[in-house]
Design an enzyme around this catalytic site. Structure first.
Site, mmCIF file in Angstrom:
data_model
loop_
_atom_site.group_PDB
_atom_site.id
_atom_site.type_symbol
_atom_site.label_atom_id
_atom_site.label_comp_id
_atom_site.label_asym_id
_atom_site.label_seq_id
_atom_site.Cartn_x
_atom_site.Cartn_y
_atom_site.Cartn_z
ATOM 1 C CG HIS A 41 -1.231 1.392 -3.672
ATOM 2 N ND1 HIS A 41 -0.397 0.580 -4.409
ATOM 3 C CD2 HIS A 41 -1.423 2.510 -4.426
ATOM 4 C CE1 HIS A 41 -0.082 1.189 -5.542
ATOM 5 N NE2 HIS A 41 -0.705 2.360 -5.583
ATOM 6 C CD GLU A 42 -3.955 5.140 -3.948
ATOM 7 O OE1 GLU A 42 -3.142 6.070 -4.160
ATOM 8 O OE2 GLU A 42 -4.275 4.334 -4.836
ATOM 9 C CG HIS A 45 1.189 7.091 -4.032
ATOM 10 N ND1 HIS A 45 2.320 6.950 -4.795
ATOM 11 C CD2 HIS A 45 0.256 6.262 -4.577
ATOM 12 C CE1 HIS A 45 2.091 6.067 -5.766
ATOM 13 N NE2 HIS A 45 0.854 5.633 -5.647
ATOM 14 C CG HIS A 48 7.412 9.159 -2.224
ATOM 15 N ND1 HIS A 48 7.403 8.633 -3.495
ATOM 16 C CD2 HIS A 48 8.693 9.563 -2.013
ATOM 17 C CE1 HIS A 48 8.615 8.719 -4.016
ATOM 18 N NE2 HIS A 48 9.416 9.276 -3.138
ATOM 19 C CD GLU A 70 1.870 3.684 -8.671
ATOM 20 O OE1 GLU A 70 1.465 3.167 -7.606
ATOM 21 O OE2 GLU A 70 1.388 4.716 -9.148
#
Length: 246
Positions: A41-42, A45, A48, A70
């Protein structure tokens, strides 16, 4: 080759600071599956940020709408629930033997365990957030208990105040926590459209995702990015399917 202007451009730099299970004197750091999912999940980011190629820093990486930010992180969580990627990232720490197929199947199936409760939990948080931010003052313990009863059917445990440690309310998600659920609708739509049939290791699908979602950062409106990559208007069908509700 990165597309960064040699004279004026600045390469994207991003790092994760994590707090996972530590190694012991006799074993290396063996992560729980939930920790791996958190890492992915992190790292979504982080991807991105590092894959972003924008003309202005202001629009780089995660500088997108709060109810879309998110989506890239939730998108990457899916790699923790697909057998092809799970086999690549796992193995017995002593002999690197693969996870038995039966155990792998049970792990993937467990994604839907208590899914209704976890989904409702997010709705409680979002409802509470909107409630306290549409008042001039609020008893946060009472507001949270009311939201819990509205969604879950029962009030929060007496004498507790979850809001006292709800860090998102003071970390940029205040009045915008609903974005977690909103973003998940988009991430599931993208994942099931691009990767579910093609496979999570499909290079063409990955390149398309990078080009249309990660590279633009916030320089393109999120809804336009979704239309570009999906070839249609986004919808909630994939979200309900992923939750086992459809």
């Amino acid at each position: 080759s990165s597309g960064i202007n040699a004279e004026y451009g600045q390469p994207a730099v991003c790092g994760l600071i994590c707090n996972f299970t530590a190694p012991t004197e006799t074993k290396p750091a063996l992560l729980y599956h939930s920790e791996v999912e958190t890492y992915f999940h992190e790292f979504g980011h982080a991807m991105h940020q590092i894959c972003s190629q924008t003309e202005h820093t202001y629009f780089s990486g995660t500088a997108v709408e709060r109810d879309f930010v998110e989506a890239p992180s939730q998108m990457l969580e899916n790699w923790c629930w697909e057998t092809d990627s799970l086999r690549l990232m796992s193995g017995h720490y002593k002999d690197d033997s693969p996870i038995p197929d039966e155990l792998l199947e049970k792990l993937v199936a467990s994604k839907l365990a208590n899914v209704a409760t976890t989904t409702c939990r997010q709705l409680v948080f979002g409802s509470f957030d909107q409630d306290i931010h549409t008042r001039t003052s609020a008893d946060t313990a009472a507001c949270f208990s009311n939201a819990h009863e509205l969604v879950m059917g029962n009030p929060a445990p007496e004498g507790t105040n979850f809001a006292a440690q709800f860090g998102h309310m003071a970390g940029g998600y205040d009045a915008q926590y609903y974005g977690y659920m909103w973003s998940e609708v988009y991430s599931e739509d993208m994942f099931q459209t691009l990767f579910k049939d093609a496979g999570v290791l499909n290079k063409e699908a990955g390149a398309k995702y990078r080009e249309h979602i990660l590279q633009p950062g916030g320089s393109v409106d999120a809804f336009d990015m979704l239309r570009n990559i999906l070839g249609r208007e986004p919808n909630s069908d994939a979200f309900f399917k992923a939750k086992g509700f459809k």
